[in-house]
Write a protein that holds these residues in place. Structure first.
Motif, PDB file in Angstrom:
ATOM      1  N   CYS A 399       0.814  -1.214   0.000  1.00  0.00           N
ATOM      2  CA  CYS A 399       0.000   0.000   0.000  1.00  0.00           C
ATOM      3  C   CYS A 399       0.849   1.266   0.000  1.00  0.00           C
ATOM      4  CB  CYS A 399      -0.928   0.014   1.223  1.00  0.00           C
ATOM      5  SG  CYS A 399      -2.157  -1.291   1.206  1.00  0.00           S
ATOM      6  N   TYR A 461      -9.212   0.550  10.648  1.00  0.00           N
ATOM      7  CA  TYR A 461      -9.721  -0.130   9.464  1.00  0.00           C
ATOM      8  C   TYR A 461     -10.922  -1.009   9.776  1.00  0.00           C
ATOM      9  CZ  TYR A 461      -5.991   1.409   6.382  1.00  0.00           C
ATOM     10  OH  TYR A 461      -5.165   2.177   5.614  1.00  0.00           O
ATOM     11  N   ARG A 467     -12.772   3.336   6.202  1.00  0.00           N
ATOM     12  CA  ARG A 467     -12.401   2.675   4.954  1.00  0.00           C
ATOM     13  C   ARG A 467     -13.033   3.358   3.745  1.00  0.00           C
ATOM     14  NH1 ARG A 467     -13.908  -1.901   7.750  1.00  0.00           N
ATOM     15  NH2 ARG A 467     -15.470  -2.457   6.195  1.00  0.00           N
ATOM     16  N   LEU A 470     -11.126   6.619   3.099  1.00  0.00           N
ATOM     17  CA  LEU A 470      -9.821   6.336   2.503  1.00  0.00           C
ATOM     18  C   LEU A 470      -9.989   5.826   1.080  1.00  0.00           C
ATOM     19  CD1 LEU A 470      -6.798   6.295   3.013  1.00  0.00           C
ATOM     20  CD2 LEU A 470      -7.033   3.966   3.880  1.00  0.00           C
ATOM     21  N   MET A 471     -11.050   5.050   0.826  1.00  0.00           N
ATOM     22  CA  MET A 471     -11.288   4.530  -0.516  1.00  0.00           C
ATOM     23  C   MET A 471     -11.521   5.680  -1.498  1.00  0.00           C
ATOM     24  SD  MET A 471     -14.147   1.706  -1.693  1.00  0.00           S
ATOM     25  CE  MET A 471     -13.926   0.831  -0.153  1.00  0.00           C
ATOM     26  N   PRO A 523      -2.672  -0.617   7.771  1.00  0.00           N
ATOM     27  CA  PRO A 523      -3.261  -1.955   7.789  1.00  0.00           C
ATOM     28  C   PRO A 523      -2.220  -3.070   7.773  1.00  0.00           C
ATOM     29  CG  PRO A 523      -3.491  -1.011   5.616  1.00  0.00           C
ATOM     30  CD  PRO A 523      -2.974   0.084   6.508  1.00  0.00           C
ATOM     31  N   THR A 593      -5.148  -0.887  -4.104  1.00  0.00           N
ATOM     32  CA  THR A 593      -5.522  -0.558  -2.724  1.00  0.00           C
ATOM     33  C   THR A 593      -7.028  -0.387  -2.606  1.00  0.00           C
ATOM     34  OG1 THR A 593      -3.401   0.568  -2.420  1.00  0.00           O
ATOM     35  CG2 THR A 593      -5.140   1.063  -0.832  1.00  0.00           C
ATOM     36  N   TYR A 596      -8.531  -3.735  -2.445  1.00  0.00           N
ATOM     37  CA  TYR A 596      -8.312  -4.303  -1.104  1.00  0.00           C
ATOM     38  C   TYR A 596      -9.333  -3.748  -0.111  1.00  0.00           C
ATOM     39  CZ  TYR A 596      -6.218  -4.404   3.561  1.00  0.00           C
ATOM     40  OH  TYR A 596      -6.015  -4.539   4.901  1.00  0.00           O
ATOM     41  N   LEU A 597      -9.567  -2.448  -0.144  1.00  0.00           N
ATOM     42  CA  LEU A 597     -10.550  -1.842   0.759  1.00  0.00           C
ATOM     43  C   LEU A 597     -11.969  -2.269   0.403  1.00  0.00           C
ATOM     44  CD1 LEU A 597      -9.028   1.760   0.884  1.00  0.00           C
ATOM     45  CD2 LEU A 597      -8.994   0.074   2.727  1.00  0.00           C
TER      46      LEU A 597
END
Length: 795
Positions: A399, A461, A467, A470-471, A523, A593, A596-597
């Motif tokens: 990340c 997280y 999340r 951040l996404m 994370p 990333t 992943y989120l």
């Protein structure tokens, strides 16, 4: 939340994220289950679980005394769970139960559950044990009445502060319960010997000592006096043949070791082939259970409950299996006493003991110290060294690589500059790194100070609101790397057409990269950091700050070395078009990333979250249509338009694609269940829907699943039923064909008096339309104009 709109280049990304954050309260109102509000101190509420957890409270009085018990019952929805009241520090949020202010009773001890929590070791918590309850749990605590003569008049309130989770979604549970008085109970008699009717064994027990300090040891002594000619078998912690089964069913902050007998058992002469060896005690026997008290336990009464199942035999025959329950309480305080406390003993059916024995092994390993200072055997210097090394390795986490790539490009730009300038920028980058670590240290200390628990590395997280934010941030940055819009962060190319750097990196750019790379790193713990975080749980605030600082310095170490030795920059290639290619290539790391989120988003929200990303893409595209060389007014208009479009579309996505929590109980459709309800004389309303059908979700959220509709269904005695066609179903497809429809949404109301002629309402529904159809189906009004008859069906 207030967001000041700024139009300078360096703040545009922050402005977009700030405007998107304004959508959070509206999202919470759009769907009460999708709670994007952060966890807040008790008293500040921004949304709570309604259907996932149902709480009730009761209390009762021990006859003829000023003592009693208060119970808090939590019924948890399927697939959800609540964390325990003994959740170890460093894990998720511990459930807290407290008496309300001005309560007419005094709490004498902690709340203890009727069933032990299930335990697991999720990877995100670095080996720490997570304790949670599913389905149903009842917590009980001892109380003392201020006015024992009239307990029913007591206004007893219980404050619940907890957290309910399902998969990767966690919602706050904050509620003040008014406990209902349910009467009195006969307290078990403590002291003296207990002999069950027709039994040949007398029992007595004592808790020694009964008053201890946190961290002290105690023991439970259980004595069995056996009639002549009879014997009891050796003890076991499981339901084994002939054994005297000893099960500890309630111990809370107490750790209880395996029982030891006062005499060695002897082997029976009559062994049964295929079974374990049978051993018994000759004459009377005493069992001792060692107890340790956690150093971190709070003062109060800690109940202890033990079940003993036994079978008395002679050399030739055996009596039926019997059982007893032993109850007592250890008092924790600043002072200890050597006096023993008598233990109450009551009769118990052996069946209950056999069932309790299947739950799991209750024996604790007392060889490990309880609540020690070191926790993991670490010394402070070793923890600092491991933190420094772990911080260096964090730079290799996937990340973080995109931000590292940007930093590499800034190094290329720095080639040829003076040593002081290079060192200054890398110090600013280090300060950005450390600022995040210091914030994490402050949060961890704050949680421990105010809540008695720790905030773990990466725990943010576990909150879906973090999340999602951040996404959005990472996805918007990836779009900028690909040229959809421009984020004029200093230090890398922002004009895709020119393919050149827009400006030299400044302090703000270096600082922001340090912050961003650290946020992306959280994370991933990497090697060495797991034991370090475990070590910090029992350390002072100064040590916590020092360890977090060591991790931050470790992560910044490569850049500090480059700042001190700028000649190493000469090893990097010269600036050129390759930097634009690298920037675009790094965008795919950022998109990875996002994947992943996205993987942690609950299924029911995935379509809406995907729509949110498309909305952000559209907003960034609008902003990117106006280049940076245009006037400030045009850029300001583009930013407002793009941010507003992203927010509006995000709200629309969550309204259309996320089903709201069910206000009334909906029966799952099956033809057999529908026929059974019709035979009972029920009018049934069937909603044919699917999670891939936006119109269906709109009908459900806006019309069918409202308080007003729930009242109408109850008034007309109509059973709501949901036919979910999200997955292939031949039964639902056949029913739709029977209703002469090949599509959804579709609402079918089967009148109780004429189930063969349902009222069918297709497409978008209105509240008045459905209520008119309900009245028509129950005979209180004519068929609505929107419905018509066609071969026995009303449309």
């Amino acid at each position: 939340m207030k967001c000041q709109i700024m139009v300078n280049h360096g703040s545009r990304l922050a402005t977009l994220i700030c405007l998107l954050a304004l959508a959070v309260p509206a999202l919470a109102q759009t769907d009460r289950r999708f709670n994007l509000t952060p966890q807040l101190p008790s008293g500040l509420k921004m949304g709570a679980v309604e259907k996932e957890v149902q709480l009730t409270a009761t209390f009762e009085q021990a006859e003829g005394t000023d003592r009693g018990r208060v119970h808090v019952k939590a019924v948890v929805a399927k697939d959800w769970h609540l964390y325990s009241v003994t959740q170890p520090a460093g894990g998720p949020k511990r459930t807290r139960l407290e008496l309300g202010e001005g309560s007419p009773v005094k709490l004498l001890g902690p709340f203890t559950p009727n069933t032990a929590p299930q335990k697991s070791n999720p990877e995100i918590f670095q080996g720490l044990t997570v304790e949670d309850h599913v389905d149903e749990v009842i917590w009980t605590a001892p109380i003392q009445f201020a006015d024992p003569a009239n307990p029913a008049s007591s206004e007893l309130q219980i404050i619940v502060d907890a957290q309910a989770c399902k998969d990767a979604t966690c919602l706050p549970v904050e509620e003040t319960l008014t406990a209902k008085f349910t009467g009195s109970y006969a307290p078990p008699m403590a002291g003296g010997e207990f002999r069950d009717e027709n039994s040949v064994v007398s029992w007595s027990a004592e808790l020694l000592p009964g008053k201890v300090r946190p961290g002290d040891d105690a023991q439970l002594i259980v004595r069995a006096t056996v009639d002549d000619g009879y014997h009891l078998y050796k003890s076991s912690t499981v339901d084994a043949n002939f054994s005297t089964v000893i099960i500890v069913t309630k111990k809370n902050a107490l750790r209880v070791g395996s029982p030891t007998a006062s005499s060695e058992p002897v082997l029976s002469d009559q062994q049964i082939p295929g079974l374990a060896e049978i051993a018994y005690h000759e004459g009377d026997v005493t069992w001792t259970l060692p107890i340790q008290v956690d150093k971190t336990a709070e003062a109060g009464e800690y109940p202890l409950e033990v079940m003993v199942g036994y079978q008395a035999c002679t050399d030739s025959s055996c009596l039926e299996r019997r059982g007893i329950r032993l109850t007592a309480a250890i008092t924790l305080g600043k002072e200890a006493s050597d006096a023993a406390v008598p233990v109450a003993i009551t009769s118990l059916e052996y069946r209950e003991i056999a069932e309790a024995a299947t739950v799991g092994n209750w024996v604790d390993d007392l060889s490990a110290s309880v609540g020690t200072e070191g926790g993991s055997g670490f010394s402070i210097p070793l923890a600092l060294a491991f933190g420094l090394l772990g911080g260096v390795i964090l730079n290799l986490m996937p990340c973080v690589l995109p931000v590292i790539g940007l930093k590499v490009m800034s190094f290329v730009e720095q080639a040829g500059q003076d040593r002081g300038k290079i060192l200054s920028l890398n110090l600013w980058y280090t300060l950005g790194l450390l600022s995040v670590f210091w914030c994490l240290a402050a949060v961890a200390i704050g949680f421990r100070t105010f809540y008695g628990e720790s905030f773990s590395w990466g725990e943010q997280y576990t909150y879906i609101q973090f999340r999602l934010g951040l996404m959005v941030f990472v996805f918007a940055m990836a779009l900028s790397f690909l040229g959809t819009w421009e984020i004029p962060l200093p230090g890398f190319a922002t004009n895709s057409s020119a393919g050149a750097l827009q400006r030299k990196e400044g302090p703000a750019g270096a600082f922001s990269k340090g912050v961003f790379s650290t946020v992306l790193a959280t994370p991933c713990s990497g090697p060495f950091l797991g034991p370090v975080f475990g070590f910090m749980l029992t350390q002072s605030n100064v040590v916590v700050v020092a360890v977090f600082t060591a991790i931050g310095l470790g992560m910044a170490l490569p850049y500090l070395l480059i700042g001190l030795f700028p000649s190493t920059i000469a090893w990097l290639p010269k600036p050129g078009e390759w930097m634009e290619t690298l920037k675009q290539g790094l965008s795919f790391f950022l998109l990875g990333t996002v994947v992943y989120l996205f993987a942690g988003v609950p299924d029911e929200y995935r379509a809406a979250v995907f729509g949110m990303l498309i909305a952000v893409w559209f907003g960034c595209w609008i902003i990117g249509r106006v280049p940076n060389w245009e006037s400030m007014q045009k850029r300001f208009t583009a930013w407002c338009t793009g941010a507003s479009a992203a927010i509006a579309l995000t709200l629309l996505m969550f309204h259309l694609l996320v089903p709201a929590a069910e206000i009334m109980k909906w029966e799952s459709y099956s033809e057999a269940k529908l026929i059974a309800l019709q035979k009972q004389g029920k009018t049934v309303m069937v909603d044919f829907t699917a999670n891939w059908c936006p119109t269906c979700i709109y009908n459900f959220n806006s019309v069918l699943n409202t308080e007003s509709m729930a009242e109408a269904l109850q008034q007309h005695d109509v059973v709501p039923m949901k036919a979910d066609w999200s997955q292939p179903s031949d039964e639902i497809k056949a029913k739709l064909s029977e209703l002469k429809s090949a599509s959804i949404p579709l609402l079918a109301i089967y009148p109780a008096g004429d189930p063969k002629n349902p009222i069918v309402l297709p497409d978008i529904l209105t509240d008045s339309q459905v209520k008119a159809a309900l009245k028509a189906a129950t005979g209180s009004e004519s068929v609505p104009q929107s419905a018509s008859r066609d071969n026995g069906l009303m449309r």
